[in-house]
Design an enzyme around this catalytic site. Sequence first.
Site, mmCIF file in Angstrom:
data_model
loop_
_atom_site.group_PDB
_atom_site.id
_atom_site.type_symbol
_atom_site.label_atom_id
_atom_site.label_comp_id
_atom_site.label_asym_id
_atom_site.label_seq_id
_atom_site.Cartn_x
_atom_site.Cartn_y
_atom_site.Cartn_z
ATOM 1 N N HIS A 27 2.649 -12.518 -3.232
ATOM 2 C CA HIS A 27 1.837 -11.975 -2.140
ATOM 3 C C HIS A 27 1.492 -13.117 -1.177
ATOM 4 O O HIS A 27 1.499 -14.298 -1.571
ATOM 5 C CB HIS A 27 0.550 -11.355 -2.689
ATOM 6 C CG HIS A 27 0.766 -10.077 -3.430
ATOM 7 N ND1 HIS A 27 -0.260 -9.266 -3.855
ATOM 8 C CD2 HIS A 27 1.922 -9.459 -3.811
ATOM 9 C CE1 HIS A 27 0.241 -8.202 -4.471
ATOM 10 N NE2 HIS A 27 1.560 -8.295 -4.462
ATOM 11 N N CYS A 68 -5.708 -8.117 -2.985
ATOM 12 C CA CYS A 68 -5.619 -7.195 -4.119
ATOM 13 C C CYS A 68 -6.307 -7.867 -5.316
ATOM 14 O O CYS A 68 -6.667 -9.044 -5.250
ATOM 15 C CB CYS A 68 -4.144 -6.899 -4.423
ATOM 16 S SG CYS A 68 -3.286 -8.261 -5.224
ATOM 17 N N GLU A 99 -1.311 -14.192 -0.060
ATOM 18 C CA GLU A 99 -2.438 -15.040 -0.480
ATOM 19 C C GLU A 99 -2.034 -15.994 -1.603
ATOM 20 O O GLU A 99 -2.409 -17.161 -1.597
ATOM 21 C CB GLU A 99 -3.620 -14.172 -0.950
ATOM 22 C CG GLU A 99 -4.170 -13.214 0.095
ATOM 23 C CD GLU A 99 -3.571 -11.826 0.003
ATOM 24 O OE1 GLU A 99 -2.347 -11.687 -0.221
ATOM 25 O OE2 GLU A 99 -4.325 -10.850 0.169
ATOM 26 N N CYS A 141 -4.819 -11.257 -6.190
ATOM 27 C CA CYS A 141 -5.092 -12.314 -5.202
ATOM 28 C C CYS A 141 -6.581 -12.657 -5.156
ATOM 29 O O CYS A 141 -6.943 -13.830 -4.988
ATOM 30 C CB CYS A 141 -4.587 -11.897 -3.832
ATOM 31 S SG CYS A 141 -2.791 -11.707 -3.769
#
Length: 153
Positions: free
Chosen positions: A60, A90, A62, A93
């Site tokens: 992801h 999420c 992040e 993260c």
Amino acid sequence: MIDHNFYLVITKMNQEYFMRLALEAAKKGDWPYGAVIVKDDEVAAVAYNTVQRDSDPSAHAEINVIRILTAKISKPTLEGYSIYTTCEPCPMCATACVWTGVSEIICGVSIQDLISLNQAQIHISCEEIIAKSFRNIKVTKGVLKDECLALFK
Ligand SMILES: [Zn+2]
């Protein structure tokens, strides 16, 4: 003495500036998510989602931006840094943000906003993760929300 309203205007301008960088990064991603880490009003790292190209479900924006920066500074902690992300982190993260100890999370759209657009999301807010952790991380949502939402249309 700096006028308080003036301070708020400058803060908003800075937040929008860094969110625009995250938005530009998001456009390069496999999925339209971008993230920027900032310290003392300077960009420390920029990344986007590379889940497909890396065959890595954890890639992801992040996670990628945290990995880039912690490798660069050779430290696993990011106290004093702020992370800008086009979408609320999420649970994975948000947890990474807790482990690194970032001071602030600034996001565009919320997980709830993306669920409303039928995007696959885990319905746990980053505030819920932080509240159950040992950290106190400031969260600001809704910075350039419309532009961040437009990435999904
Ligand atoms: Zn994530």
